[in-house]
Design a protein around this motif. Structure first.
Motif, PDB file in Angstrom:
ATOM      1  N   GLU A 256     110.064  25.698  57.055  1.00  0.00           N
ATOM      2  CA  GLU A 256     108.680  25.124  56.713  1.00  0.00           C
ATOM      3  C   GLU A 256     107.635  26.270  56.556  1.00  0.00           C
ATOM      4  N   ILE A 257     107.943  27.329  57.284  1.00  0.00           N
ATOM      5  CA  ILE A 257     106.842  28.397  57.115  1.00  0.00           C
ATOM      6  C   ILE A 257     106.986  29.131  55.563  1.00  0.00           C
ATOM      7  N   ILE A 258     108.448  29.139  55.143  1.00  0.00           N
ATOM      8  CA  ILE A 258     108.644  29.512  53.861  1.00  0.00           C
ATOM      9  C   ILE A 258     107.593  28.705  52.786  1.00  0.00           C
ATOM     10  N   ALA A 259     107.993  27.316  53.061  1.00  0.00           N
ATOM     11  CA  ALA A 259     107.420  26.558  52.040  1.00  0.00           C
ATOM     12  C   ALA A 259     105.978  26.625  51.885  1.00  0.00           C
ATOM     13  N   ASP A 260     105.391  26.661  53.276  1.00  0.00           N
ATOM     14  CA  ASP A 260     104.007  26.662  53.342  1.00  0.00           C
ATOM     15  C   ASP A 260     103.430  27.793  52.913  1.00  0.00           C
ATOM     16  N   SER A 261     104.143  29.282  52.932  1.00  0.00           N
ATOM     17  CA  SER A 261     103.397  30.234  52.387  1.00  0.00           C
ATOM     18  C   SER A 261     103.581  30.180  50.931  1.00  0.00           C
ATOM     19  N   LEU A 262     104.644  29.628  50.420  1.00  0.00           N
ATOM     20  CA  LEU A 262     104.619  29.645  48.957  1.00  0.00           C
ATOM     21  C   LEU A 262     103.656  28.821  48.311  1.00  0.00           C
ATOM     22  N   PHE A 263     103.273  27.798  48.978  1.00  0.00           N
ATOM     23  CA  PHE A 263     102.451  26.951  48.496  1.00  0.00           C
ATOM     24  C   PHE A 263     100.941  27.627  48.585  1.00  0.00           C
TER      25      PHE A 263
ATOM     26  N   LYS B  64     132.246  14.327  60.802  1.00  0.00           N
ATOM     27  CA  LYS B  64     132.696  14.345  62.395  1.00  0.00           C
ATOM     28  C   LYS B  64     132.251  15.667  62.879  1.00  0.00           C
ATOM     29  N   ARG B  65     132.994  16.598  62.218  1.00  0.00           N
ATOM     30  CA  ARG B  65     132.853  17.924  62.616  1.00  0.00           C
ATOM     31  C   ARG B  65     131.296  18.596  62.695  1.00  0.00           C
ATOM     32  N   ILE B  66     130.649  18.445  61.345  1.00  0.00           N
ATOM     33  CA  ILE B  66     129.299  18.672  61.053  1.00  0.00           C
ATOM     34  C   ILE B  66     128.569  18.318  62.380  1.00  0.00           C
ATOM     35  N   ARG B  67     128.972  16.981  62.556  1.00  0.00           N
ATOM     36  CA  ARG B  67     127.913  16.263  63.574  1.00  0.00           C
ATOM     37  C   ARG B  67     127.694  16.944  64.842  1.00  0.00           C
ATOM     38  N   THR B  68     128.860  17.601  65.376  1.00  0.00           N
ATOM     39  CA  THR B  68     128.842  18.373  66.423  1.00  0.00           C
ATOM     40  C   THR B  68     128.285  19.741  66.409  1.00  0.00           C
ATOM     41  N   GLU B  69     128.195  20.361  65.184  1.00  0.00           N
ATOM     42  CA  GLU B  69     127.671  21.742  64.981  1.00  0.00           C
ATOM     43  C   GLU B  69     126.381  21.537  64.660  1.00  0.00           C
ATOM     44  N   VAL B  70     125.802  20.620  63.862  1.00  0.00           N
ATOM     45  CA  VAL B  70     124.345  20.854  63.559  1.00  0.00           C
ATOM     46  C   VAL B  70     123.541  20.866  64.546  1.00  0.00           C
ATOM     47  N   ASP B  71     123.719  20.163  65.641  1.00  0.00           N
ATOM     48  CA  ASP B  71     122.647  19.985  66.604  1.00  0.00           C
ATOM     49  C   ASP B  71     122.620  21.198  67.706  1.00  0.00           C
ATOM     50  N   LYS B  72     123.395  22.326  67.403  1.00  0.00           N
ATOM     51  CA  LYS B  72     123.627  23.565  68.120  1.00  0.00           C
ATOM     52  C   LYS B  72     122.791  24.433  67.494  1.00  0.00           C
ATOM     53  N   VAL B  73     122.278  24.009  66.456  1.00  0.00           N
ATOM     54  CA  VAL B  73     121.391  25.128  65.464  1.00  0.00           C
ATOM     55  C   VAL B  73     120.187  25.274  66.071  1.00  0.00           C
TER      56      VAL B  73
ATOM     57  N   ARG C 232     116.005  24.912  66.616  1.00  0.00           N
ATOM     58  CA  ARG C 232     114.953  24.435  65.548  1.00  0.00           C
ATOM     59  C   ARG C 232     114.080  25.741  65.029  1.00  0.00           C
ATOM     60  N   LYS C 233     114.244  26.759  65.411  1.00  0.00           N
ATOM     61  CA  LYS C 233     113.621  27.867  64.621  1.00  0.00           C
ATOM     62  C   LYS C 233     113.982  28.106  63.451  1.00  0.00           C
TER      63      LYS C 233
ATOM     64  N   ASP D 279     118.344  20.394  56.705  1.00  0.00           N
ATOM     65  CA  ASP D 279     117.637  21.432  56.537  1.00  0.00           C
ATOM     66  C   ASP D 279     118.157  22.492  56.038  1.00  0.00           C
ATOM     67  N   HIS D 280     117.631  23.188  54.898  1.00  0.00           N
ATOM     68  CA  HIS D 280     118.486  24.165  54.429  1.00  0.00           C
ATOM     69  C   HIS D 280     118.661  25.327  55.620  1.00  0.00           C
ATOM     70  N   GLY D 281     117.804  25.630  56.251  1.00  0.00           N
ATOM     71  CA  GLY D 281     117.719  26.738  57.398  1.00  0.00           C
ATOM     72  C   GLY D 281     118.875  26.493  58.283  1.00  0.00           C
ATOM     73  N   LYS D 282     119.595  25.338  58.338  1.00  0.00           N
ATOM     74  CA  LYS D 282     120.822  25.076  59.152  1.00  0.00           C
ATOM     75  C   LYS D 282     122.238  25.214  58.534  1.00  0.00           C
ATOM     76  N   LEU D 283     122.073  25.341  57.286  1.00  0.00           N
ATOM     77  CA  LEU D 283     123.375  24.935  56.549  1.00  0.00           C
ATOM     78  C   LEU D 283     124.325  26.258  56.779  1.00  0.00           C
ATOM     79  N   LYS D 284     123.756  27.359  56.731  1.00  0.00           N
ATOM     80  CA  LYS D 284     124.581  28.753  56.896  1.00  0.00           C
ATOM     81  C   LYS D 284     125.485  28.870  58.386  1.00  0.00           C
ATOM     82  N   PHE D 285     124.855  27.965  59.248  1.00  0.00           N
ATOM     83  CA  PHE D 285     125.558  27.866  60.474  1.00  0.00           C
ATOM     84  C   PHE D 285     126.835  27.037  60.486  1.00  0.00           C
ATOM     85  N   LEU D 286     126.872  26.158  59.211  1.00  0.00           N
ATOM     86  CA  LEU D 286     128.056  25.077  59.213  1.00  0.00           C
ATOM     87  C   LEU D 286     129.266  25.542  58.348  1.00  0.00           C
ATOM     88  N   TYR D 287     128.997  26.879  57.893  1.00  0.00           N
ATOM     89  CA  TYR D 287     130.332  27.489  56.947  1.00  0.00           C
ATOM     90  C   TYR D 287     131.494  27.413  57.724  1.00  0.00           C
ATOM     91  N   PRO D 288     131.527  27.936  58.794  1.00  0.00           N
ATOM     92  CA  PRO D 288     132.737  28.002  59.707  1.00  0.00           C
ATOM     93  C   PRO D 288     133.622  26.536  59.408  1.00  0.00           C
TER      94      PRO D 288
END
Length: 450
Positions: free
Chosen positions: A149-156, A131-140, A142-143, A393-402
């Motif tokens: 996506e850019i990292i994955a494409d570049s690696l490929f 429930k707490r994550i739900r309110t936080e994840v949408d604040k991150v 989209r960049k 997405d992995h790109g959002k996870l660091k913002f969920l640590y608090p």
């Protein structure tokens, strides 16, 4: 009356001493030689009391009419018919929208108790955090998803170009580098096959492994039943590597130390062969995605002046290097350490068997990886949060640590973060260790304060 299959499973269980300390039934087909995702799903259908429908908690639903309109893709629903999808349903739906649709598909109550002890109480750790994550994840913004996506494409692209250059110059050193790019590409693609259907998940198939297989063996098995006897990523490594702490003789304790480099190098080839044979024997057809990796071989053959044999040799070298690198990263990514829970160890009391708490007991993060966007997506980083909420997405996870750390502290849960060296060392120690008779540290509380 016991069937021949049940007798065979019980005999295997007695021989190995594998009796789940969590009370999970020894999985039907766990010891099947093919060890494919379809065989694992067949075992779930035999074990979980879903009665040919979809089981969520203690209720049965008929989702047949929902298969084609499922926002995440039809395969998630189609493949799980006849199984218990409780853990998948809870972890794959963060926003609470799916719960509103369920009553429409309700059929009846299940007749049997669930095979798994994990709970999802409204004020328990997991749902409180969700429930707490739900309110936080949408604040991150989209960049950060776009960055993934850019990292994955570049690696490929780096994989394909380096493979071409390695073949053109006949350089096995460049082939090794190309293999590492392919390994990192597949790990980055892992971020995307947890999500709704998208083209980037097929980057994973360039390894000769299958994104469809891994959606089951990884997303539906390993993620949901981590470090248990129903974790395909543990049973698939047996008999070469025994991570569960059941009775081990001297040979079993150290065979993985000796043979793991060879086993790791051959993993991609073995996985491709298993998937091919399984599709032929069980489905009677082979999906076109099986041949995705060979598109690069065609590019190498048509785009260089090398003959087909030289192109094939370099291609196989690259795949082998990628396989070794992928497996070394994977087995040291956050699960196998003597201080982490493995089925067979002493468990928490029933009232503390919250799914989220169980996941954290079986996961560790690494200090060198956490905090770096590139390292996180290429080294299975932010492992605890990813296991709890795999579709984010992995790109959002660091913002969920608090909010994650706050909730862990509130419940008194120990979140482990070790050095990469400690995890590598611990992985080898886990192979030889016996049962841990000390249960995880007791919680401060089993319900949220608010």
């Amino acid at each position: 009356m016991e069937t021949k299959e049940n007798v065979r499973n019980n005999n295997s269980k007695r021989k190995s001493g594998m009796i789940s300390s969590l009370g999970i039934k020894y999985p039907t087909h766990r010891d099947h030689p093919l060890h494919s995702s379809d065989i694992w799903l067949a075992g779930k259908r035999a074990d979980e009391g879903a009665e040919g429908l979809w089981r969520i908690h203690d209720e049965l639903y008929d989702l047949t009419d929902f298969i084609k309109i499922h926002p995440g893709g039809s395969e998630w629903i189609r493949s799980t018919k006849g199984t218990d999808i409780t853990e998948a349903f809870e972890t794959h739906h963060i926003r609470g929208v799916a719960e509103n649709f369920l009553p429409k598909y309700f059929e009846r109550k299940a007749k049997s108790v669930r095979n798994y002890p994990f709970t999802f109480h409204e004020n328990g750790f997991y749902r409180t955090l969700k429930k707490r994550i739900r309110t936080e994840v949408d604040k991150v913004p989209r960049k950060y998803v776009i960055r993934s996506e850019i990292i994955a494409d570049s690696l490929f692209v780096s994989y394909v170009l380096s493979a071409w250059l390695a073949t053109y110059t006949s350089s096995f050193i460049l082939g090794l580098i190309s293999g590492i790019f392919l390994s990192y590409t597949s790990i980055a693609a892992h971020n995307f096959f947890h999500q709704r259907d998208n083209f980037r998940m097929y980057y994973f198939d360039f390894t000769m492994m299958s994104s469809r297989e891994w959606r089951i063996s990884h997303a539906m098995s390993h993620h949901l039943y981590t470090n248990t006897i129903n974790d395909m990523e543990i049973s698939a490594l047996e008999p070469w590597m025994h991570y569960l702490p059941f009775r081990k003789n001297l040979y079993i304790k150290y065979v993985g130390w000796i043979f793991s480099p060879v086993f790791f190098t051959l993993t991609f080839y073995v996985q491709w062969t298993r998937t091919l044979v399984s599709n032929i024997l069980i489905k009677g057809s082979v999906p076109i995605t099986t041949f995705i990796p060979f598109s690069v071989l065609i590019v190498l053959n048509l785009g260089t002046n090398q003959n087909f044999f030289n192109c094939l040799l370099m291609f196989l070298w690259i795949i082998g290097c990628a396989s070794l690198h992928f497996m070394v990263v994977g087995v040291n990514a956050g699960h196998h350490h003597p201080e982490l829970f493995h089925d067979g160890d002493a468990t928490r009391p029933k009232e503390e068997m919250d799914f989220g708490i169980f996941q954290i007991d079986a996961v560790a993060d690494r200090t060198e990886i956490t905090g770096s966007a590139l390292l996180v997506i290429t080294h299975f980083g932010d492992h605890a949060l990813h296991h709890l909420f795999p579709t984010i997405d992995h790109g959002k996870l660091k913002f969920l640590y608090p909010v994650f750390k706050k909730t862990c502290e509130e419940f008194g849960i120990e979140w482990r973060c070790e050095s990469q060296f400690e995890m590598i060392k611990g992985q080898y120690l886990q192979l030889r260790r016996d049962v841990n008779t000390n249960p995880p540290k007791k919680l401060k509380t089993v319900v949220a304060n608010n």
